[in-house]
Enzyme design. Structure first.
Site, PDB file in Angstrom:
ATOM      1  CE1 TYR A  39      -7.338  11.071   4.536  1.00  0.00           C
ATOM      2  CE2 TYR A  39      -8.711  10.576   2.635  1.00  0.00           C
ATOM      3  CZ  TYR A  39      -8.376  11.399   3.698  1.00  0.00           C
ATOM      4  OH  TYR A  39      -9.087  12.562   3.919  1.00  0.00           O
TER       5      TYR A  39
ATOM      6  CG  ASN B 239      -1.993   1.093   1.164  1.00  0.00           C
ATOM      7  OD1 ASN B 239      -1.755   2.159   0.619  1.00  0.00           O
ATOM      8  ND2 ASN B 239      -3.150   0.866   1.745  1.00  0.00           N
TER       9      ASN B 239
ATOM     10  CB  ILE C 181      -6.921   1.309  -3.185  1.00  0.00           C
ATOM     11  CG1 ILE C 181      -5.938   0.922  -4.289  1.00  0.00           C
ATOM     12  CG2 ILE C 181      -7.375   2.757  -3.354  1.00  0.00           C
ATOM     13  CD1 ILE C 181      -6.516   1.076  -5.705  1.00  0.00           C
ATOM     14  CG  ASP C 182      -6.403   1.791   2.932  1.00  0.00           C
ATOM     15  OD1 ASP C 182      -6.983   0.719   2.681  1.00  0.00           O
ATOM     16  OD2 ASP C 182      -5.307   1.851   3.530  1.00  0.00           O
ATOM     17  CB  VAL C 183     -11.318   5.099  -0.908  1.00  0.00           C
ATOM     18  CG1 VAL C 183     -11.951   6.314  -1.556  1.00  0.00           C
ATOM     19  CG2 VAL C 183     -10.444   4.354  -1.915  1.00  0.00           C
TER      20      VAL C 183
END
Length: 254
Positions: free
Chosen positions: A142, A103, A129-131
């Site tokens: 993010y 990540n 993928i952090d959203v």
């Protein structure tokens, strides 16, 4: 056998398993070895382990813990959290892990993905993928455990990561994570339409209907479960479990 993969996704903080809500306030779940043994007995097909806070705290993965997990688990494993070099990824895969989840390092250098995929194959490289929505309601990516905001949309970043060599995407809605209120189906659908590689929906599952919805309406190829597999129900105590397979099969077949 389930056509759609349903994957327990566990959070590892130091040597303890925890569960966060919207990436905050990690609550203690238990010993990682005992939890792994329960999932062995439940015969789960695959498991994902995420070492949270590693990058934010500039901490390398605990290789001793990872080796213990690899020795104990019968199912295929993926690991993410603090992976920032080819050598580190190679060491983790040599322990018996099948996939690496990368990540935060991707924002510094996409060549790590390229090198890992080139050497071990795309199927070994999962990108996370952090959203999270900003105050205007726009979904932005993010990094560093949801602490560092970028200007990237999930769709644009997903396409870049696919081009770099990623074989799969673990897509997490920070706003939904740990809430039991359902996946962000719109976010999932937008990303699945943007790439050709599989997308694992993560964050928000509270029941089997949520799983069905994100697969049928969001186009997810797989689903990762957190709270649902470590708690009895919302606001109740710890109970390591897995949804009834026949119920899952019925929900995902209709």
């Amino acid at each position: 056998m389930l056509r759609v993969r349903v994957i327990p996704c566990l959070q590892l903080l130091n040597e303890n398993l925890v569960k966060t809500v919207c990436f905050k306030k990690p609550g203690y779940i238990g010993d990682f070895i005992n939890t792994a043994r329960i999932f062995n007995e439940l015969e789960v097909d695959e498991m994902c382990v995420l070492g949270i806070r590693n990058t934010k705290q500039n901490r390398a993965p605990d290789f001793q813990v990872l080796q213990h997990l690899a020795n104990e688990c019968f199912m295929p494993l993926s690991y993410g959290g603090g992976i920032n070099s080819f050598e580190m990824g190679k060491e983790i895969l040599a322990m018996g892990y099948e996939k690496l989840v990368v990540n935060s390092h991707n924002f510094q250098d996409l060549k790590l993905i390229e090198r890992l995929a080139g050497h071990f194959g795309r199927q070994s490289v999962v990108v996370s993928i952090d959203v999270k929505k900003n105050w205007r309601g726009k979904q932005l990516v993010y990094s560093e455990s949801g602490q560092r905001k970028t200007t990237l949309t999930a769709e644009k970043w997903a396409m870049e990561l696919e081009s770099a060599g990623a074989g799969e995407i673990l897509l997490t809605s920070i706003d939904a994570e740990g809430t039991w209120e359902g996946f962000d189906v719109e976010l999932t659908r937008n990303v699945t339409k943007s790439v050709s590689i599989p997308v694992i929906a993560h964050g928000g599952a509270g029941n089997i209907d949520h799983v069905r919805e994100v697969v049928k309406k969001g186009g997810a190829s797989a689903v990762a479960l957190g709270s649902m597999v470590v708690y009895q129900k919302k606001d109740m105590g710890v109970l390591v479990n897995f949804p009834d397979r026949q119920e899952l099969l019925n929900a995902l077949s209709t």
